[in-house]
Motif scaffolding. Sequence first.
Motif, mmCIF file in Angstrom:
data_model
loop_
_atom_site.group_PDB
_atom_site.id
_atom_site.type_symbol
_atom_site.label_atom_id
_atom_site.label_comp_id
_atom_site.label_asym_id
_atom_site.label_seq_id
_atom_site.Cartn_x
_atom_site.Cartn_y
_atom_site.Cartn_z
ATOM 1 N N LYS A 26 -2.156 -45.010 28.424
ATOM 2 C CA LYS A 26 -3.294 -44.760 29.223
ATOM 3 C C LYS A 26 -3.287 -44.459 30.590
ATOM 4 C CE LYS A 26 -6.777 -48.318 30.790
ATOM 5 N NZ LYS A 26 -7.354 -49.504 30.600
ATOM 6 N N ASP A 27 -2.062 -45.162 30.767
ATOM 7 C CA ASP A 27 -1.162 -44.201 32.390
ATOM 8 C C ASP A 27 -0.691 -42.836 32.349
ATOM 9 O OD1 ASP A 27 -1.331 -46.727 32.426
ATOM 10 O OD2 ASP A 27 1.406 -47.189 32.132
ATOM 11 N N ILE A 28 -0.365 -41.965 30.874
ATOM 12 C CA ILE A 28 -0.243 -40.742 31.205
ATOM 13 C C ILE A 28 -1.481 -39.438 31.191
ATOM 14 C CG2 ILE A 28 0.707 -39.089 29.859
ATOM 15 C CD1 ILE A 28 2.667 -40.939 28.775
ATOM 16 N N ILE A 29 -2.449 -40.318 30.865
ATOM 17 C CA ILE A 29 -3.943 -39.759 30.766
ATOM 18 C C ILE A 29 -3.845 -39.895 32.078
ATOM 19 C CG2 ILE A 29 -6.130 -40.009 29.981
ATOM 20 C CD1 ILE A 29 -4.882 -40.519 27.760
ATOM 21 N N ILE A 30 -4.222 -41.223 33.032
ATOM 22 C CA ILE A 30 -5.005 -41.219 34.237
ATOM 23 C C ILE A 30 -3.400 -40.372 35.246
ATOM 24 C CG2 ILE A 30 -4.389 -42.689 36.285
ATOM 25 C CD1 ILE A 30 -5.144 -44.770 34.246
ATOM 26 N N ILE A 31 -2.321 -40.294 35.259
ATOM 27 C CA ILE A 31 -1.418 -38.732 35.818
ATOM 28 C C ILE A 31 -1.920 -37.993 35.822
ATOM 29 C CG2 ILE A 31 0.674 -38.431 35.968
ATOM 30 C CD1 ILE A 31 1.542 -41.411 35.477
ATOM 31 N N ALA A 32 -2.579 -37.464 34.206
ATOM 32 C CA ALA A 32 -2.743 -35.846 33.890
ATOM 33 C C ALA A 32 -3.740 -35.655 34.564
ATOM 34 C CB ALA A 32 -2.902 -36.299 32.564
ATOM 35 N N LEU A 33 -5.239 -36.972 34.050
ATOM 36 C CA LEU A 33 -5.677 -36.387 35.317
ATOM 37 C C LEU A 33 -6.134 -36.394 36.710
ATOM 38 C CD1 LEU A 33 -8.748 -39.261 33.589
ATOM 39 C CD2 LEU A 33 -8.664 -36.530 33.015
ATOM 40 N N PHE A 34 -5.637 -37.042 37.590
ATOM 41 C CA PHE A 34 -4.635 -37.370 38.256
ATOM 42 C C PHE A 34 -4.354 -35.871 39.055
ATOM 43 C CE2 PHE A 34 -5.414 -41.601 39.060
ATOM 44 C CZ PHE A 34 -6.116 -41.378 41.132
ATOM 45 N N SER A 35 -3.210 -35.163 38.126
ATOM 46 C CA SER A 35 -2.685 -33.370 38.079
ATOM 47 C C SER A 35 -3.743 -32.555 38.222
ATOM 48 C CB SER A 35 -1.776 -33.757 37.393
ATOM 49 O OG SER A 35 -1.115 -34.459 37.692
ATOM 50 N N ILE A 36 -5.466 -32.498 36.704
ATOM 51 C CA ILE A 36 -5.908 -31.958 36.985
ATOM 52 C C ILE A 36 -6.973 -32.082 38.049
ATOM 53 C CG2 ILE A 36 -7.804 -31.447 35.616
ATOM 54 C CD1 ILE A 36 -6.271 -32.589 33.178
ATOM 55 N N ILE A 37 -7.211 -32.603 38.845
ATOM 56 C CA ILE A 37 -7.978 -32.873 40.064
ATOM 57 C C ILE A 37 -7.039 -32.042 41.162
ATOM 58 C CG2 ILE A 37 -9.167 -34.126 41.522
ATOM 59 C CD1 ILE A 37 -9.786 -36.690 39.188
ATOM 60 N N GLY A 38 -6.295 -32.546 41.165
ATOM 61 C CA GLY A 38 -5.223 -31.828 42.145
ATOM 62 C C GLY A 38 -5.456 -30.138 41.998
ATOM 63 N N LEU A 39 -5.455 -29.782 40.708
ATOM 64 C CA LEU A 39 -4.930 -28.438 40.151
ATOM 65 C C LEU A 39 -6.584 -27.603 40.972
ATOM 66 C CD1 LEU A 39 -3.572 -25.995 39.137
ATOM 67 C CD2 LEU A 39 -4.390 -26.373 36.465
ATOM 68 N N MET A 40 -7.569 -28.011 40.477
ATOM 69 C CA MET A 40 -9.287 -28.108 40.022
ATOM 70 C C MET A 40 -9.174 -27.926 42.113
ATOM 71 S SD MET A 40 -10.842 -30.279 38.158
ATOM 72 C CE MET A 40 -12.233 -30.356 38.758
ATOM 73 N N ILE A 41 -9.100 -28.982 43.417
ATOM 74 C CA ILE A 41 -8.969 -29.370 44.137
ATOM 75 C C ILE A 41 -7.956 -27.786 45.290
ATOM 76 C CG2 ILE A 41 -8.405 -29.969 46.215
ATOM 77 C CD1 ILE A 41 -9.185 -32.486 44.901
ATOM 78 N N SER A 42 -6.507 -27.609 44.228
ATOM 79 C CA SER A 42 -5.953 -26.284 45.128
ATOM 80 C C SER A 42 -6.655 -24.854 44.633
ATOM 81 C CB SER A 42 -4.575 -26.523 44.179
ATOM 82 O OG SER A 42 -4.788 -26.027 43.097
ATOM 83 N N ASN A 43 -7.508 -25.035 43.368
ATOM 84 C CA ASN A 43 -8.121 -23.421 43.276
ATOM 85 C C ASN A 43 -9.452 -23.525 44.082
ATOM 86 O OD1 ASN A 43 -6.077 -22.740 41.696
ATOM 87 N ND2 ASN A 43 -7.501 -23.801 39.782
ATOM 88 N N ILE A 44 -10.144 -24.587 44.670
ATOM 89 C CA ILE A 44 -11.032 -24.420 45.173
ATOM 90 C C ILE A 44 -10.354 -24.391 46.670
ATOM 91 C CG2 ILE A 44 -12.900 -26.091 46.377
ATOM 92 C CD1 ILE A 44 -13.049 -27.428 43.828
ATOM 93 N N LEU A 45 -8.784 -24.581 47.398
ATOM 94 C CA LEU A 45 -8.791 -24.477 48.861
ATOM 95 C C LEU A 45 -8.386 -22.793 49.009
ATOM 96 C CD1 LEU A 45 -6.263 -27.556 49.547
ATOM 97 C CD2 LEU A 45 -8.959 -26.567 50.277
ATOM 98 N N ASN A 46 -7.631 -21.805 47.432
ATOM 99 C CA ASN A 46 -8.311 -20.921 47.803
ATOM 100 C C ASN A 46 -6.676 -19.735 49.131
ATOM 101 O OD1 ASN A 46 -8.175 -17.860 46.566
ATOM 102 N ND2 ASN A 46 -9.813 -17.793 47.804
#
Length: 107
Positions: A26-46
Motif C-alpha cells: 500500500k505504501d509503495i502504491i501511494i509513493i508511485a501515485l505521488f510520483s505519477i502526479i509529479g510526472l503529470m505536473i512536470s509535463n503540464i509545466l512544459n
Amino acid sequence: MSNKTGYTIPKDMKADVMIIGRLTLKDIIIIALFSIIGLMISNILNTGLLLKVIVIAAHLVIGLIATAKPRGNPDKSLYLVMLSMYRMDKNGYRSLDINKYNKREMR
C-alpha cells in the motif's frame, strides 16, 4: 480454533506484508501515485529537464513523508493520521475517561 498439533490459530488476524524494508504494498502504491502526479505536473509545466526532475523528486519525497509512521501513532501512516484529523468533530467535546487514564498510568 486448534489443529492436530495443538497450536491455536486466530481467525481474524490482520498483518501488513512488508515488501521493501518497512514499506508495505500500500505504501509503495501511494509513493508511485505521488510520483505519477509529479510526472503529470512536470509535463503540464512544459519547462526544461532540470525542473521536471526537481518536481518529480519533490513529489517522491512528499510520498515518502506521507507514508511515514509518526511516533505518536505507529500503527497508521501520516496521511491516515491527517485524514482522521480532518474528519474530527471540531464542534463537540468528548471528555477522557479518567479511570482508564489512571489504570494506564499505574502500570
